[in-house]
Design a protein around this motif. Structure first.
Motif, mmCIF file in Angstrom:
data_model
loop_
_atom_site.group_PDB
_atom_site.id
_atom_site.type_symbol
_atom_site.label_atom_id
_atom_site.label_comp_id
_atom_site.label_asym_id
_atom_site.label_seq_id
_atom_site.Cartn_x
_atom_site.Cartn_y
_atom_site.Cartn_z
ATOM 1 N N GLU A 269 0.688 -1.041 -0.007
ATOM 2 C CA GLU A 269 0.086 -0.104 -0.036
ATOM 3 C C GLU A 269 0.896 1.239 0.010
ATOM 4 O O GLU A 269 0.462 2.154 -0.458
ATOM 5 C CB GLU A 269 -0.840 0.088 1.227
ATOM 6 C CG GLU A 269 -2.319 -0.742 0.982
ATOM 7 C CD GLU A 269 -3.144 -0.614 2.146
ATOM 8 O OE1 GLU A 269 -4.063 0.140 1.960
ATOM 9 O OE2 GLU A 269 -2.964 -1.178 3.432
ATOM 10 N N THR A 288 1.013 1.438 -4.991
ATOM 11 C CA THR A 288 0.509 2.321 -5.882
ATOM 12 C C THR A 288 0.539 3.617 -5.239
ATOM 13 O O THR A 288 1.251 3.775 -4.328
ATOM 14 C CB THR A 288 -1.270 2.459 -5.716
ATOM 15 O OG1 THR A 288 -1.427 2.040 -4.559
ATOM 16 C CG2 THR A 288 -1.844 0.853 -6.546
ATOM 17 N N LEU A 293 -5.921 0.502 -6.286
ATOM 18 C CA LEU A 293 -5.609 -0.198 -7.494
ATOM 19 C C LEU A 293 -6.353 0.068 -8.612
ATOM 20 O O LEU A 293 -7.516 -0.216 -8.374
ATOM 21 C CB LEU A 293 -5.371 -1.884 -7.162
ATOM 22 C CG LEU A 293 -4.457 -2.567 -8.324
ATOM 23 C CD1 LEU A 293 -3.376 -2.240 -8.282
ATOM 24 C CD2 LEU A 293 -4.759 -3.871 -7.943
ATOM 25 N N ILE A 310 -0.569 -10.213 -2.422
ATOM 26 C CA ILE A 310 -1.128 -8.523 -1.717
ATOM 27 C C ILE A 310 -0.721 -8.957 -0.381
ATOM 28 O O ILE A 310 -1.064 -9.434 0.526
ATOM 29 C CB ILE A 310 -2.694 -8.653 -1.818
ATOM 30 C CG1 ILE A 310 -3.206 -8.878 -3.226
ATOM 31 C CG2 ILE A 310 -3.039 -7.241 -1.441
ATOM 32 C CD1 ILE A 310 -4.748 -9.255 -3.491
ATOM 33 N N TYR A 312 -1.184 -5.834 2.207
ATOM 34 C CA TYR A 312 -1.578 -4.669 2.641
ATOM 35 C C TYR A 312 -1.719 -4.579 4.179
ATOM 36 O O TYR A 312 -1.378 -5.669 4.807
ATOM 37 C CB TYR A 312 -3.034 -4.372 2.152
ATOM 38 C CG TYR A 312 -3.215 -3.852 0.531
ATOM 39 C CD1 TYR A 312 -1.989 -3.997 -0.017
ATOM 40 C CD2 TYR A 312 -4.523 -3.706 0.033
ATOM 41 C CE1 TYR A 312 -2.236 -3.548 -1.393
ATOM 42 C CE2 TYR A 312 -4.569 -3.277 -1.465
ATOM 43 C CZ TYR A 312 -3.446 -3.423 -2.009
ATOM 44 O OH TYR A 312 -3.460 -2.961 -3.427
ATOM 45 N N THR A 325 -9.512 -5.238 -4.129
ATOM 46 C CA THR A 325 -8.234 -5.524 -5.251
ATOM 47 C C THR A 325 -8.415 -6.895 -5.728
ATOM 48 O O THR A 325 -8.173 -7.064 -6.818
ATOM 49 C CB THR A 325 -6.926 -5.402 -4.433
ATOM 50 O OG1 THR A 325 -6.606 -4.037 -3.916
ATOM 51 C CG2 THR A 325 -5.892 -5.881 -5.058
#
Length: 616
Positions: A269, A288, A293, A310, A312, A325
């Motif tokens: 993130e 990002t 995203l 992923i 996060y 996401t």
């Protein structure tokens, strides 16, 4: 010989020779051998049945679905968003070919000049901020702050981190002294206008500065992090001609080699997460840039990675972001997993608290599937100590599992539920089946509705009817061009008999380019010829023709037959045109002209009736 904006002909030939199309395309698309072709899912449009075809012996690609086609330079240009000269330059550098030519013979456009100036200004500003962090008294608190966050001098150098002083005009003076236009610097996001409209001030003040790069490693923007408790925590550059946050991923240019090598991308993130993960040896991490995203981000990911992990934040917002996401990646058919963090911790905090080895061993190396994450997330929202809460969770879990296409996956998760909650597996299967039947009824008729021509469910329906009738003249033109592309003598013979008088406009253009190509002394080389076109429509047409399976013997008699078919179509079209003119002359009362045209029509009809009716 020079071509393509001063790129030497020898360089283009060397680039084509060095970059095998199967090997190059294979880095982006999973290809399987089918006879003399290699096939895979097209990277340029959504499809479930492979229609993307690579021909190794001709060194070309063609998609029967969307029509894209060309040589290896065209493919790289489409995948990476390069112009032809940019693609040749990058591919030449990768092949160790010296780049000594002038990139563009023409003067740059105002937009290009503005971009170039802003790129140099951003690069200079990044170095300026970095210098202030490392070499001034004003930057000392920022340096201490970064060290308190666990960033070593090596990391600060690697990520070119800097500091924007708590002054109104430090960068303004720095840039204007070097004759950068303040108005342009404002449009580029480095400066802001004063509230009274009398001048400009620095956009970033008293913030730790993180340069943001594009895929070529050029600084295109900044993210400034406040060191205290103020808001916003991160201040990003605005959208500019250089920076689109929906189309760029932080540190992608440095992570890309490891992403390609491992096939895996780790999605974070925040900027600090990427940096701290890098220190832990996670070199394939990106983030990002101040946005959720997007589909554009997913497209970049799809082209470069086989799998996404992923990672996060462990708080509620981070977990909710994972749920948003997952569907984006699923839609793009990207394999994915979720790295789990303790509640309330982000990757940066985890590494600081437990160390780099623990982060890799316990988090990155042990992700769970997307479905497992959904089940864990759902479980948190039910009161599991109560019977009603457990029942509601099981029902919700079965509904989620029912959406899985794989029978094996459904059985695996249903067995887990049955064991944990002591429910009959058959009962769960029955409920799951009923939900799937209901979902099937609600689903539209096709399985790929954005591209209905390639619906797997409609495959038999689509091929059941008779194939579309292709006009004889179109067949003739395609067969002629196929032979002309592979034989200079055939091209010369067709030129004598037909010139570029082909019925279809694209075929006429291809013939004209081909005559010029051979007139320059080039030997038949379909890949090299396509590289000279630099026209998307013509490249598609050429690649489509070259994909034809035509093993029939070709002789002068057959060539003459093709030529006659094309000439006959030209006469038929001219006849139709004269008929329209005759009708207009009749309606306008011009009897003399009408009689003259009518006489021509009769003569043309007699001539056509006397000719043999060629059929294929």
């Amino acid at each position: 010989m020079m071509s393509s904006g001063m790129i030497p002909e020898t360089v283009i030939k060397e680039v084509l020779r060095h970059h095998d199309i199967v090997e190059t395309v294979g880095r982006y698309v999973h290809l399987t051998k089918q006879g003399k072709y290699m096939k895979g899912l097209c990277p340029f449009h959504s499809e479930k049945t492979p229609s993307f075809t690579v021909t190794p012996d001709k060194q070309i690609f063609h998609c029967y679905g969307c029509g894209q086609g060309g040589d290896v330079i065209k493919f790289v240009g489409l995948m990476e968003g390069y112009s032809f000269p940019e693609a040749v330059r990058v591919m030449a550098e990768n092949a160790g070919i010296a780049v000594t030519w002038t990139p563009q013979a023409s003067d740059p456009t105002p937009m290009q000049r503005e971009r170039d100036i802003l790129l140099t200004a951003h690069e200079l500003s990044a170095k300026f901020y970095h210098y202030l962090l490392n070499n001034t008294e004003a930057g000392r608190p920022a340096k201490e702050y970064l060290r308190s966050r666990g960033l070593t001098d090596k990391l600060i150098e690697q990520f070119m981190i800097g500091y924007a002083p708590n002054n109104w005009d430090v960068l303004f003076k720095f840039l204007t002294k070097r004759e950068y236009d303040p108005a342009l610097m404002e449009r580029g996001g480095l400066l802001s206008p004063k509230s009274d409209g009398t001048g400009y001030v620095d956009r970033f003040r008293d913030r730790v500065m993180f340069p943001l790069w594009n895929r070529e490693g050029k600084v295109i923007a900044f993210a400034g992090r406040i060191m205290g408790d103020g808001q916003p925590k991160y201040l990003n550059s605005p959208e500019t001609v250089l920076f689109n946050k929906s189309k760029n991923l932080y540190h992608f240019h440095q992570a890309r080699p490891d992403i390609r090598k491992t096939g895996q991308l780790v999605l974070f993130e925040g900027y600090m997460d990427v940096i701290k993960a890098w220190s832990a040896g996670v070199k394939n991490g990106v983030a990002t840039m101040g946005t959720a995203l997007t589909e554009e981000h997913v497209e970049i990911i799809r082209r470069n990675a086989d799998e996404v992990v992923i990672c996060y934040d462990g708080d509620n917002a981070g977990q909710a972001a994972i749920l948003k996401t997952i569907p984006l990646l699923e839609k793009a058919r990207v394999k994915q997993a979720v790295a789990l963090l303790p509640k309330g911790m982000d990757p940066d905090e985890y590494i600081t608290a437990k160390g780099t080895d623990a982060f890799v061993r316990e988090v990155i190396s042990q992700p769970v599937s997307a479905m497992k994450f959904r089940l864990i997330y759902s479980r948190k929202h039910h009161t599991m100590v109560e019977e009603e809460g457990r029942k509601n969770y099981v029902m919700e879990a079965v509904s989620m599992i029912a959406e899985l296409e794989s029978t094996i996956e459904r059985e695996f998760y249903l067995k887990e539920l049955a064991r944990e909650f002591e429910v009959s597996l058959d009962t769960l299967k029955q409920d799951c089946h009923q939900i799937r039947m209901q979902l099937q009824k609600m689903r539209p008729a096709g399985d790929n509705n954005d591209n209905s021509w390639n619906n797997g469910m409609n495959e038999k329906r689509r091929t059941a009817g008779p194939p579309p009738v292709v006009p004889a003249y179109q067949k003739a033109e395609r067969h002629l061009l196929l032979m002309m592309l592979q034989d200079a003598e055939v091209a010369s013979a067709v030129y004598e008999k037909l010139g570029d008088a082909f019925v279809i406009e694209d075929h006429a253009a291809l013939a004209a380019y081909l005559y010029a190509y051979y007139a320059q002394g080039n030997d038949p080389d379909v890949s090299r010829f396509i590289a000279t076109l630099q026209d998307d429509r013509l490249e598609r047409a050429a690649s489509s023709i070259l994909m034809m399976d035509d093993n029939s013997p070709f002789d002068l008699q057959l060539m003459d037959r093709y030529v006659r078919v094309i000439q006959k179509e030209q006469k038929l079209r001219f006849l139709e045109q004269r008929r329209d003119e005759w009708v207009r002359a009749e309606r306008s009362g011009n009897n003399v002209l009408a009689a003259q045209i009518f006489s021509e029509i009769n003569a043309l009809e007699r001539q056509l009736n006397a000719e043999l009716d060629d059929r294929f």
